[in-house]
Motif scaffolding. Structure first.
Motif, mmCIF file in Angstrom:
data_model
loop_
_atom_site.group_PDB
_atom_site.id
_atom_site.type_symbol
_atom_site.label_atom_id
_atom_site.label_comp_id
_atom_site.label_asym_id
_atom_site.label_seq_id
_atom_site.Cartn_x
_atom_site.Cartn_y
_atom_site.Cartn_z
ATOM 1 N N MET A 1 0.879 -1.247 0.081
ATOM 2 C CA MET A 1 -0.061 0.004 -0.051
ATOM 3 C C MET A 1 0.939 1.147 -0.153
ATOM 4 O O MET A 1 0.254 2.276 0.013
ATOM 5 C CB MET A 1 -0.700 -0.009 1.170
ATOM 6 N N SER A 2 2.170 1.249 -0.025
ATOM 7 C CA SER A 2 3.046 2.115 -0.207
ATOM 8 C C SER A 2 2.550 3.091 -1.313
ATOM 9 O O SER A 2 2.545 2.786 -2.345
ATOM 10 C CB SER A 2 4.298 1.885 -0.130
ATOM 11 N N PRO A 3 2.623 4.597 -1.054
ATOM 12 C CA PRO A 3 2.303 5.312 -2.106
ATOM 13 C C PRO A 3 3.447 5.325 -2.970
ATOM 14 O O PRO A 3 3.102 5.968 -4.085
ATOM 15 C CB PRO A 3 2.241 6.827 -1.319
ATOM 16 N N PHE A 4 4.534 5.038 -2.856
ATOM 17 C CA PHE A 4 5.849 4.910 -3.625
ATOM 18 C C PHE A 4 6.067 3.723 -4.656
ATOM 19 O O PHE A 4 6.640 3.641 -5.605
ATOM 20 C CB PHE A 4 7.044 5.107 -2.738
ATOM 21 N N ARG A 5 4.841 2.569 -4.085
ATOM 22 C CA ARG A 5 5.030 1.315 -5.060
ATOM 23 C C ARG A 5 3.950 1.692 -6.322
ATOM 24 O O ARG A 5 2.871 2.323 -6.193
ATOM 25 C CB ARG A 5 4.214 0.391 -4.230
ATOM 26 N N ARG A 9 -4.319 1.465 -10.158
ATOM 27 C CA ARG A 9 -5.313 1.918 -9.476
ATOM 28 C C ARG A 9 -6.163 1.066 -8.734
ATOM 29 O O ARG A 9 -6.484 0.945 -7.597
ATOM 30 C CB ARG A 9 -6.155 3.249 -10.111
ATOM 31 N N ASP A 10 -6.771 0.224 -9.472
ATOM 32 C CA ASP A 10 -7.575 -0.932 -9.069
ATOM 33 C C ASP A 10 -6.846 -1.905 -8.231
ATOM 34 O O ASP A 10 -7.308 -2.235 -7.118
ATOM 35 C CB ASP A 10 -8.188 -1.865 -10.350
ATOM 36 N N GLN A 11 -5.717 -2.290 -8.556
ATOM 37 C CA GLN A 11 -4.835 -2.969 -7.422
ATOM 38 C C GLN A 11 -4.635 -2.384 -6.256
ATOM 39 O O GLN A 11 -4.727 -2.582 -5.099
ATOM 40 C CB GLN A 11 -3.528 -3.399 -8.065
ATOM 41 N N ARG A 12 -4.438 -1.152 -6.260
ATOM 42 C CA ARG A 12 -4.164 -0.345 -4.974
ATOM 43 C C ARG A 12 -5.586 0.000 -4.013
ATOM 44 O O ARG A 12 -5.534 -0.346 -2.950
ATOM 45 C CB ARG A 12 -3.731 0.991 -5.354
ATOM 46 N N LYS A 13 -6.721 -0.159 -4.764
ATOM 47 C CA LYS A 13 -7.884 -0.116 -4.183
ATOM 48 C C LYS A 13 -8.020 -1.443 -3.596
ATOM 49 O O LYS A 13 -8.359 -1.458 -2.316
ATOM 50 C CB LYS A 13 -9.066 0.460 -5.330
ATOM 51 N N MET A 47 -2.427 6.520 5.223
ATOM 52 C CA MET A 47 -1.511 6.138 3.982
ATOM 53 C C MET A 47 -2.440 6.521 2.625
ATOM 54 O O MET A 47 -2.067 6.956 1.693
ATOM 55 C CB MET A 47 -1.322 4.658 4.102
ATOM 56 N N ALA A 48 -3.790 6.207 2.791
ATOM 57 C CA ALA A 48 -4.457 6.465 1.681
ATOM 58 C C ALA A 48 -4.807 8.054 1.285
ATOM 59 O O ALA A 48 -4.897 8.361 0.094
ATOM 60 C CB ALA A 48 -6.126 5.947 1.879
ATOM 61 N N LEU A 49 -4.430 8.893 2.456
ATOM 62 C CA LEU A 49 -4.571 10.213 2.065
ATOM 63 C C LEU A 49 -3.047 10.742 1.428
ATOM 64 O O LEU A 49 -3.192 11.736 0.436
ATOM 65 C CB LEU A 49 -4.560 11.078 3.405
ATOM 66 N N ARG A 50 -2.274 9.897 1.331
ATOM 67 C CA ARG A 50 -0.910 10.125 0.680
ATOM 68 C C ARG A 50 -0.796 9.798 -0.817
ATOM 69 O O ARG A 50 0.141 10.159 -1.408
ATOM 70 C CB ARG A 50 0.270 9.484 1.358
ATOM 71 N N ILE A 51 -1.914 9.035 -1.172
ATOM 72 C CA ILE A 51 -1.858 8.446 -2.637
ATOM 73 C C ILE A 51 -2.458 9.816 -3.528
ATOM 74 O O ILE A 51 -3.437 10.063 -3.391
ATOM 75 C CB ILE A 51 -2.799 7.335 -2.513
ATOM 76 N N ASN A 52 -1.716 9.840 -4.543
ATOM 77 C CA ASN A 52 -2.123 11.126 -5.662
ATOM 78 C C ASN A 52 -1.920 10.529 -6.741
ATOM 79 O O ASN A 52 -0.869 9.967 -7.236
ATOM 80 C CB ASN A 52 -1.207 12.167 -5.160
ATOM 81 N N PRO A 53 -2.915 10.407 -7.726
ATOM 82 C CA PRO A 53 -4.507 10.946 -7.332
ATOM 83 C C PRO A 53 -5.031 10.002 -6.537
ATOM 84 O O PRO A 53 -4.681 8.853 -6.121
ATOM 85 C CB PRO A 53 -5.114 11.001 -8.568
ATOM 86 N N PRO A 54 -5.954 10.714 -5.805
ATOM 87 C CA PRO A 54 -6.588 9.987 -4.611
ATOM 88 C C PRO A 54 -7.354 8.723 -4.963
ATOM 89 O O PRO A 54 -7.780 8.617 -6.050
ATOM 90 C CB PRO A 54 -7.604 10.878 -3.988
ATOM 91 N N ILE A 55 -7.657 7.754 -4.268
ATOM 92 C CA ILE A 55 -8.021 6.473 -4.571
ATOM 93 C C ILE A 55 -9.716 6.933 -4.187
ATOM 94 O O ILE A 55 -10.092 7.154 -3.248
ATOM 95 C CB ILE A 55 -7.713 5.403 -3.571
ATOM 96 N N ASN A 56 -10.568 6.581 -5.403
ATOM 97 C CA ASN A 56 -11.963 6.905 -5.021
ATOM 98 C C ASN A 56 -12.587 5.474 -4.576
ATOM 99 O O ASN A 56 -12.184 4.457 -4.776
ATOM 100 C CB ASN A 56 -12.682 7.119 -6.619
ATOM 101 N N GLU A 57 -13.762 5.785 -3.774
ATOM 102 C CA GLU A 57 -14.561 4.657 -3.250
ATOM 103 C C GLU A 57 -13.658 3.564 -2.396
ATOM 104 O O GLU A 57 -13.929 2.313 -2.360
ATOM 105 C CB GLU A 57 -15.142 4.038 -4.318
ATOM 106 N N LEU A 58 -13.103 4.346 -1.471
ATOM 107 C CA LEU A 58 -12.550 3.274 -0.431
ATOM 108 C C LEU A 58 -13.422 2.950 0.703
ATOM 109 O O LEU A 58 -14.610 3.684 0.401
ATOM 110 C CB LEU A 58 -11.603 4.025 0.182
ATOM 111 N N PRO A 59 -13.457 1.804 1.498
ATOM 112 C CA PRO A 59 -14.237 1.667 2.279
ATOM 113 C C PRO A 59 -14.494 2.735 3.359
ATOM 114 O O PRO A 59 -13.545 3.448 3.678
ATOM 115 C CB PRO A 59 -13.955 0.423 3.141
#
Length: 158
Positions: A1-5, A9-13, A47-59
């Protein structure tokens, strides 16, 4: 889930959804404490807040509001009780003599150890309070934000 990995986008979600599921199932099964679950949900939300662009529709539990609300609902003590327990613990330490502590260099008496549930609950509160600032500035619900701030203001008294 690292923002650097670098992942799709679908996999990150999916990774974040799996993380939220693992934590909540572990808490529900009793495999981890609710305070540890709250810590990890707050960490994942941060961690999700650090992802750019943001991940939509997280739980919901991985949004700042959702993770903060979940953490607040799983506080093992009220603010008043946490402050009272911390004062009591501090008074015990201040009044302690050498018999209070286990002697160094002597065989441990841990077989007779009795857990201190009051102290464990206080540590659980402190674990959650350690992680709440990671999302507190992004909480948008006024009621949740106010309660988070009240808890954060309580830290100085613990």
């Amino acid at each position: 889930m690292s923002p650097f990995r670098q992942v799709a986008r679908d996999q990150r979600k999916e990774d974040f959804e799996l993380g939220a599921t693992v934590v909540t199932v572990a808490v529900n099964r009793g495999d981890i404490s609710p305070s540890l679950g709250a810590y990890w949900l707050l960490r994942l939300a941060a961690m999700a807040l650090r992802i750019n662009p943001p991940i939509n529709e997280l739980p919901e539990v991985l949004t700042p509001d959702g993770s903060a609300e979940w953490a607040l609902e799983h506080m093992p003590l009220s603010r008043e009780q946490a402050v009272a327990d911390a004062r009591g613990r501090r008074a015990e330490y201040d009044a302690a003599d050498d018999d209070f502590y286990e002697p160094v260099g002597v065989e441990s008496q841990s077989a007779n150890f009795q857990p201190d549930h009051q102290f464990s609950a206080l540590q659980a509160v402190e674990m959650i309070l350690f992680a709440l600032p990671w999302v507190s500035s992004k909480v948008t619900d006024p009621q949740i934000s106010a309660e988070v701030q009240e808890w954060l203001d309580t830290r100085a008294l613990l």
